[in-house]
Design a protein around this motif. Sequence first.
Motif, short mmCIF file in Angstrom:
data_model
loop_
_atom_site.label_atom_id
_atom_site.label_comp_id
_atom_site.label_asym_id
_atom_site.label_seq_id
_atom_site.Cartn_x
_atom_site.Cartn_y
_atom_site.Cartn_z
N THR A 11 -57.23 -46.88 26.36
CA THR A 11 -56.00 -47.40 26.96
C THR A 11 -55.98 -48.91 26.88
OG1 THR A 11 -55.87 -45.52 28.49
CG2 THR A 11 -54.62 -47.50 29.07
N VAL A 12 -54.79 -49.48 26.50
CA VAL A 12 -54.57 -50.94 26.53
C VAL A 12 -53.29 -51.19 27.32
CG1 VAL A 12 -55.79 -51.37 24.36
CG2 VAL A 12 -53.33 -50.88 24.33
N GLU A 13 -53.00 -52.44 27.53
CA GLU A 13 -51.79 -52.80 28.28
C GLU A 13 -50.92 -53.76 27.45
OE1 GLU A 13 -53.20 -54.45 31.93
OE2 GLU A 13 -53.41 -52.49 32.89
N ILE A 14 -49.62 -53.67 27.67
CA ILE A 14 -48.66 -54.53 26.96
C ILE A 14 -47.61 -55.05 27.93
CG2 ILE A 14 -47.10 -52.63 26.29
CD1 ILE A 14 -46.66 -54.09 23.64
N ASP A 15 -47.21 -56.30 27.73
CA ASP A 15 -46.10 -56.87 28.50
C ASP A 15 -44.83 -56.81 27.65
OD1 ASP A 15 -47.83 -57.49 30.56
OD2 ASP A 15 -48.14 -59.56 29.88
N VAL A 16 -43.75 -56.33 28.23
CA VAL A 16 -42.44 -56.28 27.54
C VAL A 16 -41.50 -57.20 28.31
CG1 VAL A 16 -40.53 -54.85 26.77
CG2 VAL A 16 -42.87 -53.91 26.81
N ALA A 17 -41.14 -58.32 27.65
CA ALA A 17 -40.23 -59.29 28.29
C ALA A 17 -38.79 -58.81 28.14
CB ALA A 17 -40.40 -60.66 27.65
N LYS A 18 -37.94 -59.27 29.08
CA LYS A 18 -36.51 -58.95 28.99
C LYS A 18 -35.92 -59.58 27.73
CE LYS A 18 -35.51 -58.63 33.96
NZ LYS A 18 -34.64 -59.14 35.05
N ALA A 19 -34.99 -58.87 27.12
CA ALA A 19 -34.29 -59.39 25.95
C ALA A 19 -33.24 -60.41 26.41
CB ALA A 19 -33.64 -58.27 25.17
N VAL A 20 -32.96 -61.36 25.53
CA VAL A 20 -31.94 -62.38 25.81
C VAL A 20 -30.67 -62.00 25.06
CG1 VAL A 20 -31.31 -64.81 25.65
CG2 VAL A 20 -33.68 -64.16 26.13
N PRO A 21 -29.58 -61.65 25.78
CA PRO A 21 -28.33 -61.26 25.10
C PRO A 21 -27.75 -62.44 24.31
CG PRO A 21 -28.29 -60.65 27.42
CD PRO A 21 -29.46 -61.56 27.24
N THR A 22 -27.04 -62.11 23.26
CA THR A 22 -26.31 -63.11 22.48
C THR A 22 -24.86 -63.16 22.96
OG1 THR A 22 -27.71 -62.79 20.55
CG2 THR A 22 -25.56 -63.79 20.18
N ILE A 23 -24.39 -64.37 23.28
CA ILE A 23 -22.98 -64.56 23.66
C ILE A 23 -22.25 -65.13 22.45
CG2 ILE A 23 -21.37 -65.79 25.17
CD1 ILE A 23 -23.55 -65.87 27.28
N ASN A 24 -21.18 -64.46 22.05
CA ASN A 24 -20.35 -64.93 20.95
C ASN A 24 -19.13 -65.65 21.53
OD1 ASN A 24 -21.96 -63.45 18.94
ND2 ASN A 24 -21.08 -61.65 19.93
N TRP A 25 -19.07 -66.98 21.30
CA TRP A 25 -17.97 -67.78 21.89
C TRP A 25 -17.90 -69.09 21.14
CZ3 TRP A 25 -17.94 -70.16 27.47
CH2 TRP A 25 -16.63 -70.45 27.86
N LEU A 53 -10.89 -68.30 27.30
CA LEU A 53 -12.05 -67.69 27.97
C LEU A 53 -12.27 -66.30 27.38
CD1 LEU A 53 -11.16 -68.79 31.62
CD2 LEU A 53 -12.40 -70.06 29.84
N ASN A 54 -12.78 -66.26 26.15
CA ASN A 54 -12.84 -65.01 25.40
C ASN A 54 -14.24 -64.72 24.85
OD1 ASN A 54 -12.85 -67.10 23.58
ND2 ASN A 54 -11.35 -66.22 22.18
N ALA A 55 -15.25 -65.06 25.63
CA ALA A 55 -16.63 -64.78 25.21
C ALA A 55 -16.87 -63.27 25.12
CB ALA A 55 -17.61 -65.41 26.19
N THR A 56 -17.73 -62.88 24.20
CA THR A 56 -18.11 -61.47 24.05
C THR A 56 -19.62 -61.36 23.87
OG1 THR A 56 -17.84 -61.50 21.64
CG2 THR A 56 -15.91 -60.90 22.95
N SER A 57 -20.12 -60.14 24.05
CA SER A 57 -21.53 -59.85 23.79
C SER A 57 -21.65 -58.44 23.24
CB SER A 57 -22.35 -59.99 25.07
OG SER A 57 -23.72 -59.69 24.81
N GLY A 58 -22.73 -58.19 22.55
CA GLY A 58 -22.95 -56.86 21.99
C GLY A 58 -23.41 -55.84 23.00
N ILE A 59 -23.70 -56.27 24.23
CA ILE A 59 -24.11 -55.32 25.27
C ILE A 59 -23.15 -55.40 26.44
CG2 ILE A 59 -26.53 -55.51 24.59
CD1 ILE A 59 -26.97 -57.21 27.10
N ALA A 60 -23.17 -54.38 27.27
CA ALA A 60 -22.25 -54.32 28.41
C ALA A 60 -22.67 -55.32 29.48
CB ALA A 60 -22.23 -52.91 28.98
#
Length: 250
Positions: free
Chosen positions: A36-50, A67-74
């Motif tokens: 067994t080993v351990e891994i750290d998973v950091a939060k992803a940084v969303p991309t803002i298209n604007w 004011l029409n920014a968008t992102s690929g995630i909700a």
Amino acid sequence: FRRVLFRSLLGAGQDQVLSVVFTPNDTTNYETVNKTVEIDVAKAVPTINWSDPATIVFGTALDGTQLNATSGIAGSFNYSPKAGTVLNAGADQPLSVEFTPTDIANYEIVNKTVEIDVVKAVPVINWDDPAAITFGTALDGTQLNASSVIAGVFEYTPAAGTVLNAGADQPLSVEFTPTDTANYEIANKTVEIDVVKAVPVITWGDPTTITFGTALGGTQLNAIANVEGAFDYTPTPGTVLNAGQNQPLR
């Protein structure tokens, strides 16, 4: 030995356990083992298209066009300044947004800033062609009556008090300087006015009765006018009228 590859999408988090079971091909001579080993998973940084919005004119309230920014995630966008804000005129003004992903466990909250140019507005001057005036009428507020919905000062050419010569389509101009010169341009407008000729006033009373044989002269032909000019009488001076009543002199 045998190696098995597989994919798994881990959620964000620290010290997440990865385990492996190793089964040798030669189980007669080798044990099956684990590690067994351990891994750290950091939060992803969303991309803002604007992108930087197109230039707007002072008085335009911010809305979905800017004011029409968008992102690929909700997620949700929180803008500063907010929709409905009217920015002062000026170049390179910042518009910022904070994006909060719906999946906050696996994505970071991110920010982005763009810039917008706001140009000065051109005031609307309300001023119609004035009604015709008669020569001798000095210009006043009846003709010089431009207005605007914003505060400011009107400077007319010709100025109030000017007496224009007779003539059609004569220009009247105004320069409007807004009180708020930071957000409004200085504006100009020209209208036209007709100045019709004036009718001189001739003062001339009926002369006193004369006796036949009396030649017409300055005693009878003594009209005066309120402006300078020449008088041409009919009958002419020196004429001897026949006897009679109510004879016309022109």
